[in-house]
Design a protein around this motif. Structure first.
Motif, mmCIF file in Angstrom:
data_model
loop_
_atom_site.group_PDB
_atom_site.id
_atom_site.type_symbol
_atom_site.label_atom_id
_atom_site.label_comp_id
_atom_site.label_asym_id
_atom_site.label_seq_id
_atom_site.Cartn_x
_atom_site.Cartn_y
_atom_site.Cartn_z
ATOM 1 N N PHE A 91 0.833 -1.201 0.000
ATOM 2 C CA PHE A 91 0.000 0.000 0.000
ATOM 3 C C PHE A 91 0.865 1.246 0.000
ATOM 4 O O PHE A 91 0.656 2.178 -0.796
ATOM 5 N N GLU A 92 1.873 1.260 0.865
ATOM 6 C CA GLU A 92 2.738 2.436 0.976
ATOM 7 C C GLU A 92 3.606 2.623 -0.274
ATOM 8 O O GLU A 92 3.755 3.743 -0.784
ATOM 9 N N ALA A 93 4.165 1.529 -0.780
ATOM 10 C CA ALA A 93 5.042 1.621 -1.946
ATOM 11 C C ALA A 93 4.263 2.063 -3.180
ATOM 12 O O ALA A 93 4.756 2.859 -3.996
ATOM 13 N N ARG A 94 3.047 1.544 -3.330
ATOM 14 C CA ARG A 94 2.239 1.906 -4.491
ATOM 15 C C ARG A 94 1.851 3.388 -4.444
ATOM 16 O O ARG A 94 1.882 4.085 -5.454
ATOM 17 N N ARG A 95 1.500 3.864 -3.249
ATOM 18 C CA ARG A 95 1.134 5.274 -3.133
ATOM 19 C C ARG A 95 2.348 6.172 -3.378
ATOM 20 O O ARG A 95 2.233 7.232 -3.999
ATOM 21 N N LEU A 96 3.518 5.753 -2.884
ATOM 22 C CA LEU A 96 4.726 6.540 -3.131
ATOM 23 C C LEU A 96 5.027 6.611 -4.626
ATOM 24 O O LEU A 96 5.340 7.685 -5.163
ATOM 25 N N ARG A 97 4.916 5.457 -5.309
ATOM 26 C CA ARG A 97 5.143 5.452 -6.759
ATOM 27 C C ARG A 97 4.176 6.389 -7.472
ATOM 28 O O ARG A 97 4.577 7.225 -8.295
ATOM 29 N N ASN A 98 2.903 6.247 -7.162
ATOM 30 C CA ASN A 98 1.903 7.050 -7.874
ATOM 31 C C ASN A 98 2.020 8.530 -7.538
ATOM 32 O O ASN A 98 1.753 9.387 -8.396
ATOM 33 N N HIS A 99 2.400 8.850 -6.314
ATOM 34 C CA HIS A 99 2.595 10.260 -5.966
ATOM 35 C C HIS A 99 3.806 10.830 -6.710
ATOM 36 O O HIS A 99 3.766 11.973 -7.208
ATOM 37 N N THR A 100 4.866 10.049 -6.808
ATOM 38 C CA THR A 100 6.048 10.482 -7.560
ATOM 39 C C THR A 100 5.686 10.747 -9.016
ATOM 40 O O THR A 100 6.129 11.739 -9.632
ATOM 41 N N VAL A 101 4.858 9.880 -9.580
ATOM 42 C CA VAL A 101 4.410 10.044 -10.955
ATOM 43 C C VAL A 101 3.571 11.315 -11.107
ATOM 44 O O VAL A 101 3.700 12.051 -12.092
ATOM 45 N N ASN A 102 2.724 11.604 -10.130
ATOM 46 C CA ASN A 102 1.925 12.836 -10.198
ATOM 47 C C ASN A 102 2.799 14.082 -10.111
ATOM 48 O O ASN A 102 2.501 15.103 -10.749
ATOM 49 N N LEU A 103 3.854 14.008 -9.329
ATOM 50 C CA LEU A 103 4.797 15.136 -9.304
ATOM 51 C C LEU A 103 5.435 15.327 -10.682
ATOM 52 O O LEU A 103 5.618 16.461 -11.149
ATOM 53 N N ALA A 104 5.741 14.203 -11.339
ATOM 54 C CA ALA A 104 6.303 14.297 -12.692
ATOM 55 C C ALA A 104 5.286 14.880 -13.672
ATOM 56 O O ALA A 104 5.664 15.567 -14.630
#
Length: 521
Positions: A175-188
């Motif tokens: 859950f945490e890793a997936r949210r971190l990935r998707n948040h990083t992508v949104n920053l991009a």
């Protein structure tokens, strides 16, 4: 005018609805071949979708405007963004297709949406990772606790620790890793707006709450939007998801056939109604509605100004209720809030105003009392648009998209009356007849489920056939639309569940509405 749309996924709200909105102004919307798109949890073909997107601007008659879901281009679809393990690098590499499009077609409008990943308050894995069926509601609470902890609330610190210790370690880590990935992508994604690859970027969030994992991530994204300033002027953030394809298509239409933003007023006849926060959202209706107005390319004006379109919001019933999870305690037609909304709509229609009704009284369906009160006062065909489905963001955004295209097309002399009435009747039937009545009866009749998850294989066709017969008769509920029919053989359940439905409408002596073999468009 020709718009190419890379949709959020293959469901009708993301494929058929944007096409219906554009058709009101006689505009064509092109979609990728169905075989490229996702099939619920099966991701779409991201390589093929990227190539398709580039091809839309490379042919002899290129698309004038592109609308793209970054989740579809990067992960293969909405559900894939929640369930796949693709890396940040893989997702961003797929987004390079957008830079190639911008380099090849610098004057083509390029509008995109990226979603903040939801964490629904339910134990259902129908649209989530498999572990959600066991601990989904706890993960929703965990995200809310992390948000409270970030805000310095002591209860958040305690609850976050307790939940993390109690829940399965592997599931929490995913859950945490997936949210971190998707948040990083949104920053991009903000970077794509900052370097002018994207003309418009919506970063929206569905199925959230005032304290939630997604709301905290929106806070961080809003910080970077402020830091980047004018470079990301085309970035907007507000609640919503499935309506965004229609909103961005409407924005593209307005940008091509209108020189100035459409002046739109938002009203609520219930004192304080716009200050209410609707279920599954994290902002008051006033803020969310203003976000949709900016997203669709309209200019907000005061209620007493010279607006070309008026959006009347029917606010959330403070008694609660949700059509997807039971029968709300619906109010009578003479309830003060119902009467106030209906009378305000009637007075505006009588004065010749173009009126959109955004029925946000209940999630996942319309307010039967309001519709009855409206039918007693006006001809429903006189409305510029109507919406009353799913979340308040879905309702406001999609109804506004229809309304602004209708008003703009009428002023420009390109209005297709049949397409307008088809869309208006479609929303009335789906949001009212289906969501508030037929859907719940179908679930009870054919299953022992209390949620609209995938139907058992042996009841799918009997359920579809029964729903089709009920929907075919439902047109009679709206006698204002005489001459329209709903062919029973057009009815489909796109994800083999009762939550959403697809159907076509036919006008006597008019062209039939197309339905694909899969029933998805």
């Amino acid at each position: 005018m020709h718009i190419a749309l890379l949709p959020l996924d293959e469901r009708p709200v993301n494929t058929r609805l944007p096409r219906q909105v554009a058709a009101v102004a006689r505009v064509e919307v092109e979609l990728p071949p169905a075989a490229m798109l996702s099939r619920k949890k099966q991701p779409g073909d991201t390589a093929a979708l990227g190539s398709w997107l580039e091809a839309t601007v490379e042919r002899s008659a290129p698309a004038d405007e592109l609308v793209a879901s970054l989740d579809t281009l990067g992960y293969g679809g909405l559900i894939a963004a929640r369930t796949t393990t693709d890396s940040v690098a893989a997702v961003l590499n797929r987004w390079e297709a957008l830079r190639r499009v911008r380099a090849r077609a610098p004057r083509t409008g390029l509008h995109a949406v990226s979603l903040v990943t939801r964490a629904p308050n339910s134990n259902s894995s129908d649209e989530e990772p498999d572990y959600w069926r066991h601990i989904g509601a706890d993960l929703h609470r965990y995200g809310a606790a992390l948000h409270r902890r970030y805000l310095g609330e002591q209860a958040g610190e305690r609850e976050a620790g307790e939940l993390r210790d109690r829940l399965p370690r592997e599931s929490v880590a995913d859950f945490e890793a997936r949210r971190l990935r998707n948040h990083t992508v949104n920053l991009a994604a903000l970077g794509l707006a900052a370097d002018a690859t994207l003309q418009t970027l919506l970063i929206t969030a569905d199925d959230t709450a005032e304290r939630s994992a997604g709301s905290l991530e929106q806070h961080w994204l809003a910080h970077w939007k402020r830091v980047l300033g004018d470079a990301v002027d085309g970035v907007l953030m507000h609640p919503g998801a499935d309506e965004v394809g229609s909103v961005l298509v409407a924005r593209a239409v307005l940008g091509r056939i209108r020189d100035t933003p459409l002046p739109v007023a938002v009203e609520c006849a219930v004192p304080g109604g716009l200050s209410r926060v609707a279920p599954y959202e994290n902002l008051p209706l006033a803020q969310g509605t203003q976000g949709h107005l900016r997203a669709v390319g309209a200019a907000p004006v005061p209620a007493d100004a010279d607006a070309e379109l008026v959006v009347v919001v029917h606010p959330p019933d403070q008694q609660g209720g949700d059509w997807a999870h039971g029968h709300p305690r619906v109010r009578e037609q003479e309830h003060s809030e119902v009467r106030a909304t209906a009378e305000r709509v009637a007075s505006l229609v009588a004065a010749g105003a173009a009126v959109v009704v955004a029925d946000c009284a209940y999630p996942n369906g319309s307010d039967p009392a309001l519709l009855a009160a409206l039918q007693a006062r006006i001809d429903l065909k006189s409305l510029a648009a109507y919406g009353g489905w799913n979340t308040a963001g879905n309702t406001v955004g999609s109804a506004l998209a229809h309304g602004v295209v209708h008003a703009t097309a009428r002023a420009a002399g390109v209005l297709d009356d049949a397409a307008h009435h088809r869309l208006l009747l479609h929303r009335l039937i789906e949001d009212s007849a289906y969501m508030t009545d037929i859907r719940g009866r179908a679930l009870a009749r054919f299953t022992e489920q209390d949620r609209h998850d995938e139907l058992p294989a042996d009841v799918r066709e009997p359920a579809r056939s029964w729903i089709a017969a009920e929907l075919a008769r439902s047109v009679e509920r709206f006698p204002e639309f005489a001459g329209w029919s709903l062919p029973a053989d057009s009815v489909r359940l796109p994800w083999d569940r009762t939550f959403e439905v697809d159907f076509a409408l036919h006008q006597a002596d008019g062209p039939a509405e197309a339905v694909s073999e899969e029933g998805l468009r």
